[in-house]
Design an enzyme around this catalytic site. Structure first.
Site, short mmCIF file in Angstrom:
data_model
loop_
_atom_site.label_atom_id
_atom_site.label_comp_id
_atom_site.label_asym_id
_atom_site.label_seq_id
_atom_site.Cartn_x
_atom_site.Cartn_y
_atom_site.Cartn_z
N GLY A 226 0.82 -1.20 0.00
CA GLY A 226 0.00 0.00 0.00
C GLY A 226 0.86 1.26 0.00
N SER A 227 0.42 2.25 0.74
CA SER A 227 1.03 3.58 0.64
C SER A 227 2.43 3.69 1.23
CB SER A 227 0.12 4.62 1.28
OG SER A 227 -1.04 4.79 0.49
N VAL A 228 2.89 2.72 2.02
CA VAL A 228 4.28 2.83 2.48
C VAL A 228 5.24 2.67 1.30
CG1 VAL A 228 3.88 2.13 4.87
CG2 VAL A 228 4.34 0.37 3.14
N PHE A 229 4.77 2.11 0.19
CA PHE A 229 5.60 1.98 -1.01
C PHE A 229 5.81 3.34 -1.70
CE2 PHE A 229 6.49 0.62 -5.45
CZ PHE A 229 7.56 -0.24 -5.20
#
Length: 493
Positions: A226-229
């Site tokens: 998700g958004s940690v990427f």
């Protein structure tokens, strides 16, 4: 018949016997060579070879130690196996120690450091000879770990009975300070001197739908990030030289993926802030999917894949536990590149990989090799191994790292990771929520960040899979406080 004929007639039986003896000797030599050189490992590992099982427990297996406390040790046994393995804080350290069993092998540090723990490593060869000559009982070496007992306890308490995993790394050395996977198990159940009982325990845990034997921090079924990427994608953008933190992108409420009818929306279901355009820095702070999809398409698959590889994606790694490589997909359509740019489609990661990425940003762009071994001590307390910190690479420049830290610290102070804030501590971080399927399966809730105080710096990665999807800012509510607790435990210890 002449004397010569008689001599030759007498020699024939002797030659036949000699030939037969030679054939028998060659056959015996070949069979013994086959057993010793070719079949030795197979015979040694054969479950029917009870001598091997007895012999493996005839040596006092070395201890596994955390902060001076034995988390795995051997005590005298009153049966034929001589030594009993014990795990005093079993479930807390199960993902670290693993287990050592009759009939089911070993895992974790018990497996990765088996030769050292049994005293059979090359570095211990002469010590074992001396012990034999002096009549000392054989013993293995102790393995002291880099794990922080405070950080491990904090990870376990903060994660609780939720499914998920927590990893913490010393950003400057790569030392693994916490490694906790939930649900966990009690390795004492594997230490019983009963093959049927051990096998029954193993089969029950393998059949458990919670998969407690999976070490989720480094393997098992890898997670969608998700958004940690987005942190990695932003790093690729800054490293390309084509983008700055203040580069602006259009700010619509939705985006139709290129070559597709599917639409992407931000988690807020509205624009990324109030303006008609938005900077990359704001897009990271507010975790906006639309702008990162636009950015990813402009960067292209190759640039993102190269940045992922620089951070360690696709790389085989032993710490010494074997780590499943994280993956960035290949041969993507433009719409798929857009989806990967905010950690969806088929990007798959371990929490360790996410922690490594964050640690490199906190460490001025230098990525250290993760390591769990502090020292290996012989029974006479000689230091047999004392691993030095090792640089794995420099995935980003120090300048890019500084810009990344500034953005991540704003994400904690005023963005979507505010529950990671710690008074008096510099904290940067990023939350993430990843969809995992089409059947309303629970999302992966993420937090990854770092904390710095005086000369100490720690990076963490947290992933939580709730029982069901929860409405609201779940990653900041659930995952970020877990990361905060572990950061505090490290910096206060």
């Amino acid at each position: 018949m002449t004397s010569t004929d008689r001599e030759q007639s007498m020699r024939r039986p002797i030659r036949r016997v000699s030939t037969l003896l030679l054939i028998m000797f060659v056959g015996l030599f070949a069979s013994s060579t086959m057993i010793q050189a070719v079949q030795a490992d197979g015979l040694h590992d054969d479950a029917r070879n009870t001598r091997t099982l007895y012999d493996s427990f005839a040596v006092e297996r070395g201890s596994i130690v955390v902060d001076g406390v034995q988390v795995a040790l051997s005590t005298p046994s009153d049966d034929q196996y001589e030594w009993q393995r014990q795990y005093p804080m079993g479930p807390l350290y199960a993902s670290v120690t693993g287990y050592n069993t009759l009939g089911q092998g070993n895992t974790g540090i018990e497996g990765a450091m088996n030769e050292e723990l049994t005293g059979s490593a090359n570095s211990q060869f002469f010590d074992q000879i001396v012990a034999t000559l002096t009549g000392q009982d054989p013993a293995g070496s102790s393995v002291e770990l880099t794990i922080s007992s405070a950080a491990q306890q904090a990870a376990a308490e903060a994660l609780g009975d939720r499914e998920g995993a927590v990893v913490a790394l010393d950003t400057e050395t790569g030392d693994v300070l916490a490694m906790y996977s939930s649900p966990t198990f009690d390795p004492n159940a594997f230490a019983l001197h009963s093959i049927p009982a051990v096998t029954e325990t193993y089969n029950q845990l393998i059949a458990d739908p919670g998969a407690p034997l999976q070490n989720r921090t480094i393997g098992g079924d890898l997670y969608y990030p998700g958004s940690v990427f987005k942190v990695l994608v932003l790093a690729a953008a800054l490293e390309s030289g084509r983008f700055e933190l203040d580069t602006e992108f259009p700010n619509p409420e939705s985006l139709t993926l290129t070559g597709s009818t599917a639409e992407v929306r931000n988690a807020s279901r509205t624009t990324c802030g109030p303006g008609e355009t938005v900077t990359l820095e704001t897009a990271l702070i507010l975790s906006c999917n639309i702008q990162f999809a636009m950015l990813g398409e402009q960067l292209g698959e190759e640039a993102i894949a190269e940045q992922a590889a620089a951070f360690g994606y696709g790389q085989q790694l032993d710490i010494p536990l074997p780590v499943t490589p994280s993956t960035y997909p290949t041969d993507l359509e433009p719409s798929q590149v857009q989806l990967t740019s905010f950690g969806q489609y088929d990007v798959r990661v371990t929490p360790l990989q996410i922690a490594m990425t964050t640690a490199a940003i906190a460490n001025d762009g230098t990525l250290m090799r993760p390591n769990m071994i502090d020292r290996v001590l012989a029974p006479n307390l000689d230091v047999l191994d004392d691993p030095e910190p090792t640089i794995l690479g420099n995935p980003i420049s120090s300048g890019t790292a500084a810009e990344m830290r500034a953005a991540m610290e704003l994400a904690v102070s005023e963005g979507l990771a505010t529950n990671a804030r710690i008074q008096g501590v510099t904290v940067g971080g990023k939350t993430g929520t990843a969809e995992t399927g089409e059947n309303n399966e629970p999302f992966n809730l993420w937090f990854s960040g770092y904390g710095e105080l005086d000369e100490r710096s720690v990076a963490v990665a947290v992933v939580v899979v709730p029982d069901e999807n929860i409405v609201g800012d779940t990653s900041n509510v659930i995952a970020a406080p877990i990361g905060r607790a572990v950061i505090e435990a490290v910096l206060n210890s």
